[in-house]
Design a protein around this motif. Structure first.
Motif, PDB file in Angstrom:
ATOM      1  N   ILE A  47     -11.702 -10.007   6.733  1.00 44.07           N
ATOM      2  CA  ILE A  47     -12.027 -10.196   8.142  1.00 44.07           C
ATOM      3  C   ILE A  47     -13.248 -11.101   8.262  1.00 44.07           C
ATOM      4  N   THR A  48     -13.328 -11.802   9.373  1.00 44.34           N
ATOM      5  CA  THR A  48     -14.492 -12.623   9.694  1.00 44.34           C
ATOM      6  C   THR A  48     -15.014 -12.178  11.051  1.00 44.34           C
ATOM      7  N   PHE A  49     -16.310 -11.872  11.110  1.00 46.21           N
ATOM      8  CA  PHE A  49     -16.926 -11.405  12.343  1.00 46.21           C
ATOM      9  C   PHE A  49     -17.303 -12.553  13.265  1.00 46.21           C
ATOM     10  N   ALA A  50     -17.300 -12.260  14.570  1.00 46.77           N
ATOM     11  CA  ALA A  50     -18.003 -13.063  15.555  1.00 46.77           C
ATOM     12  C   ALA A  50     -19.425 -12.517  15.656  1.00 46.77           C
ATOM     13  N   ARG A  51     -20.316 -13.274  16.302  1.00 48.05           N
ATOM     14  CA  ARG A  51     -21.715 -12.858  16.384  1.00 48.05           C
ATOM     15  C   ARG A  51     -21.885 -11.512  17.078  1.00 48.05           C
ATOM     16  N   ASN A  52     -21.018 -11.179  18.032  1.00 47.07           N
ATOM     17  CA  ASN A  52     -21.149  -9.923  18.770  1.00 47.07           C
ATOM     18  C   ASN A  52     -20.599  -8.712  18.014  1.00 47.07           C
ATOM     19  N   GLY A  53     -20.145  -8.924  16.777  1.00 44.64           N
ATOM     20  CA  GLY A  53     -19.637  -7.830  15.966  1.00 44.64           C
ATOM     21  C   GLY A  53     -18.144  -7.597  16.075  1.00 44.64           C
ATOM     22  N   SER A  54     -17.474  -8.329  16.960  1.00 47.98           N
ATOM     23  CA  SER A  54     -16.017  -8.220  17.029  1.00 47.98           C
ATOM     24  C   SER A  54     -15.392  -8.978  15.868  1.00 47.98           C
ATOM     25  N   ILE A  55     -14.139  -8.701  15.591  1.00 48.80           N
ATOM     26  CA  ILE A  55     -13.431  -9.364  14.497  1.00 48.80           C
ATOM     27  C   ILE A  55     -12.761 -10.614  15.037  1.00 48.80           C
ATOM     28  N   ALA A  56     -13.248 -11.775  14.577  1.00 47.82           N
ATOM     29  CA  ALA A  56     -12.732 -13.053  15.060  1.00 47.82           C
ATOM     30  C   ALA A  56     -11.465 -13.473  14.322  1.00 47.82           C
ATOM     31  N   GLU A  57     -11.348 -13.116  13.038  1.00 46.72           N
ATOM     32  CA  GLU A  57     -10.188 -13.521  12.236  1.00 46.72           C
ATOM     33  C   GLU A  57      -9.796 -12.389  11.296  1.00 46.72           C
ATOM     34  N   ARG A  58      -8.505 -12.289  11.034  1.00 51.82           N
ATOM     35  CA  ARG A  58      -7.979 -11.346  10.047  1.00 51.82           C
ATOM     36  C   ARG A  58      -7.046 -12.078   9.102  1.00 51.82           C
ATOM     37  N   ASP A  59      -7.095 -11.669   7.857  1.00 51.06           N
ATOM     38  CA  ASP A  59      -6.186 -12.222   6.847  1.00 51.06           C
ATOM     39  C   ASP A  59      -5.749 -11.055   5.969  1.00 51.06           C
ATOM     40  N   VAL A  60      -4.502 -10.650   6.102  1.00 48.50           N
ATOM     41  CA  VAL A  60      -4.004  -9.494   5.349  1.00 48.50           C
ATOM     42  C   VAL A  60      -3.670  -9.944   3.927  1.00 48.50           C
ATOM     43  N   THR A  61      -4.733 -10.122   3.144  1.00 47.16           N
ATOM     44  CA  THR A  61      -4.614 -10.514   1.746  1.00 47.16           C
ATOM     45  C   THR A  61      -5.375  -9.494   0.910  1.00 47.16           C
ATOM     46  N   PRO A  62      -4.696  -8.481   0.376  1.00 47.83           N
ATOM     47  CA  PRO A  62      -5.401  -7.454  -0.412  1.00 47.83           C
ATOM     48  C   PRO A  62      -6.081  -8.056  -1.637  1.00 47.83           C
ATOM     49  N   GLN A  63      -7.236  -7.500  -1.974  1.00 48.49           N
ATOM     50  CA  GLN A  63      -7.995  -7.994  -3.132  1.00 48.49           C
ATOM     51  C   GLN A  63      -8.742  -6.838  -3.758  1.00 48.49           C
ATOM     52  N   THR A  64      -8.659  -6.723  -5.079  1.00 48.30           N
ATOM     53  CA  THR A  64      -9.323  -5.640  -5.804  1.00 48.30           C
ATOM     54  C   THR A  64     -10.618  -6.132  -6.427  1.00 48.30           C
ATOM     55  N   GLN A  65     -11.688  -5.363  -6.225  1.00 50.18           N
ATOM     56  CA  GLN A  65     -12.981  -5.638  -6.845  1.00 50.18           C
ATOM     57  C   GLN A  65     -13.134  -4.728  -8.064  1.00 50.18           C
ATOM     58  N   ILE A  66     -13.099  -5.320  -9.232  1.00 45.73           N
ATOM     59  CA  ILE A  66     -13.195  -4.569 -10.494  1.00 45.73           C
ATOM     60  C   ILE A  66     -14.648  -4.193 -10.753  1.00 45.73           C
ATOM     61  N   SER A  67     -14.869  -3.060 -11.384  1.00 45.83           N
ATOM     62  CA  SER A  67     -16.219  -2.607 -11.694  1.00 45.83           C
ATOM     63  C   SER A  67     -16.805  -3.405 -12.851  1.00 45.83           C
ATOM     64  N   TRP A  68     -17.870  -4.169 -12.575  1.00 44.40           N
ATOM     65  CA  TRP A  68     -18.565  -4.906 -13.630  1.00 44.40           C
ATOM     66  C   TRP A  68     -19.170  -3.939 -14.630  1.00 44.40           C
ATOM     67  N   ASP A  69     -19.808  -2.885 -14.136  1.00 41.99           N
ATOM     68  CA  ASP A  69     -20.471  -1.927 -15.026  1.00 41.99           C
ATOM     69  C   ASP A  69     -19.484  -1.271 -15.983  1.00 41.99           C
ATOM     70  N   HIS A  70     -18.340  -0.836 -15.462  1.00 42.51           N
ATOM     71  CA  HIS A  70     -17.339  -0.187 -16.311  1.00 42.51           C
ATOM     72  C   HIS A  70     -16.789  -1.171 -17.339  1.00 42.51           C
ATOM     73  N   LEU A  71     -16.568  -2.399 -16.903  1.00 43.83           N
ATOM     74  CA  LEU A  71     -16.078  -3.429 -17.827  1.00 43.83           C
ATOM     75  C   LEU A  71     -17.093  -3.676 -18.934  1.00 43.83           C
ATOM     76  N   TYR A  72     -18.353  -3.804 -18.556  1.00 40.48           N
ATOM     77  CA  TYR A  72     -19.414  -4.033 -19.548  1.00 40.48           C
ATOM     78  C   TYR A  72     -19.464  -2.891 -20.563  1.00 40.48           C
TER      79      TYR A  72
END
Length: 372
Positions: A74-99
């Motif tokens: 999502i991308t915010f507008a300045r007033n905190g509303s959501i200006a854009e949405r992109d339904v593209t799932p993405q996983t953030q892997i744990s750097w600490d666990h990987l290390y």
């Protein structure tokens, strides 16, 4: 043929190379300058094909499954509303666990902490690592995997070896999910969020907890706020630690003066949408990273090879730093497996030099709006 190989730097690039080289039968020693290793230093990272490939080779592909899924961008507008949405799932892997997973592939004696390398001496027949205090260690090959401030570069490059400031910094926060204010969590949780303004950008997402926890309430929220800063007094002030001394590239968590932290929070409330401003204010110990560039003209000379950020410092926007280091490590070990040492190093450089330049150029392109 097996070699004695010294690796300067014990972050992910050094660990990848050391683990693969040990599997291939080489005698490997890693020299890491931090006193206790790097556990707890990372947040999340985007899984790339090189990362999955090297984990498969090391037999620990499960480490890439410890992550948090953001269901949309999502991308915010300045007033905190959501200006854009992109339904593209993405996983953030744990750097600490990987290390931790990759470090545990090495016996403790092969990973020396508190080993501050001051220089690397090179010759056609061997390379020597010189530690603070004068102790020396001679190897058939030394790999410089010591990142943005690499001391190994001088043993390879005939030109400048200093990283070049890019004109902006990244303020960073990493807080327990439970401390994220409810007003912010309602909008930010399970999403990869952005806000853009002239010469600045902030983004944030959930990552696993410090022990790899992925259950709701046990994760952490990671935010990164890019802001312009001209070289000179303003930047120096931001890079000054709590002891009043100027840092070269970054101010670590807990090392930022309270007055500066308070200023960051005040600016966040002035400039950012409320969810991000609240997330910034919830971080008691933010850190700061000066964004820099470095591109090698060579990755190999005689018995020293550069790998990862020691060879090419690429902008964080590429999300390719760990993947690039993994690609370097796999290419180097594969070349050593099939060729004599000198030819292997030549092939390694020929294969990875162009790739490093490509990623570096891509990173500069992505960062250009932040210096406009």
């Amino acid at each position: 043929m097996s070699f004695r190989i010294g690796i300067v730097g014990g972050s992910m690039g050094g660990l990848f190379a050391a683990s693969l080289l040990r599997v291939a039968g080489h005698d490997v020693q890693v020299f890491e300058r931090s006193e206790r290793g790097l556990d707890g230093r990372g947040a999340g990272l985007v899984g790339q094909r090189e990362l999955y490939a090297i984990l498969r080779m090391l037999g620990c592909e499960q480490a890439a499954r410890v992550g948090v899924l953001a269901h949309e961008r999502i991308t915010f507008a300045r007033n905190g509303s959501i200006a854009e949405r992109d339904v593209t799932p993405q996983t953030q892997i744990s750097w600490d666990h990987l290390y931790r997973t990759v470090r545990h592939l090495l016996p403790p004696a092969a990973y020396r902490v508190g080993a501050r390398v001051t220089r690397v001496e090179n010759s056609p027949s061997a390379a020597t690592i010189v530690l603070e205090g004068g102790q020396t260690h001679r190897f058939d090959l030394v790999i410089g995997a010591d990142g943005v401030g690499s001391v190994a570069r001088t043993a390879v490059s005939h030109g400048p070896t200093a990283s070049i400031y890019a004109g902006y910094v990244a303020w960073r926060g990493l807080i327990p999910e439970a401390t994220l204010p409810a007003q912010a969590a309602t909008v930010l949780s399970e999403r990869f969020a952005f806000y853009h303004m002239h010469g600045s950008q902030i983004l944030g997402y959930l990552v696993p907890g410090p022990g790899g926890e992925t259950a709701p309430g046990q994760r952490r929220y990671n935010w990164v706020w890019y802001r312009q800063a001209a070289e000179g007094p303003a930047l120096d002030r931001w890079l000054t630690g709590s002891d009043g001394r100027l840092r070269e590239f970054s101010v670590a968590r807990g090392d930022m003066p309270t007055l500066l932290r308070d200023e960051v929070i005040a600016r966040a409330h002035e400039l950012l949408p409320a969810p991000f401003a609240l997330a910034v204010a919830a971080e008691p110990t933010p850190s700061l990273q000066a964004i820099v560039d470095y591109e090698s003209t060579r990755m190999v000379r005689d018995r020293v090879a550069l790998l990862g950020d020691a060879a090419f410092v690429v902008r964080p926007h590429t999300a390719m730093g760990v993947a690039k280091a993994a690609g370097d490590a796999m290419a180097l070990v594969a070349a050593l497996a099939r060729l004599p040492l000198e030819k292997a190093l030549f092939v390694y450089e020929a294969e990875r030099l162009a790739e490093g330049h490509r990623i570096a150029v891509h990173g500069r392109d992505l960062g250009r709006p932040l210096t406009a």
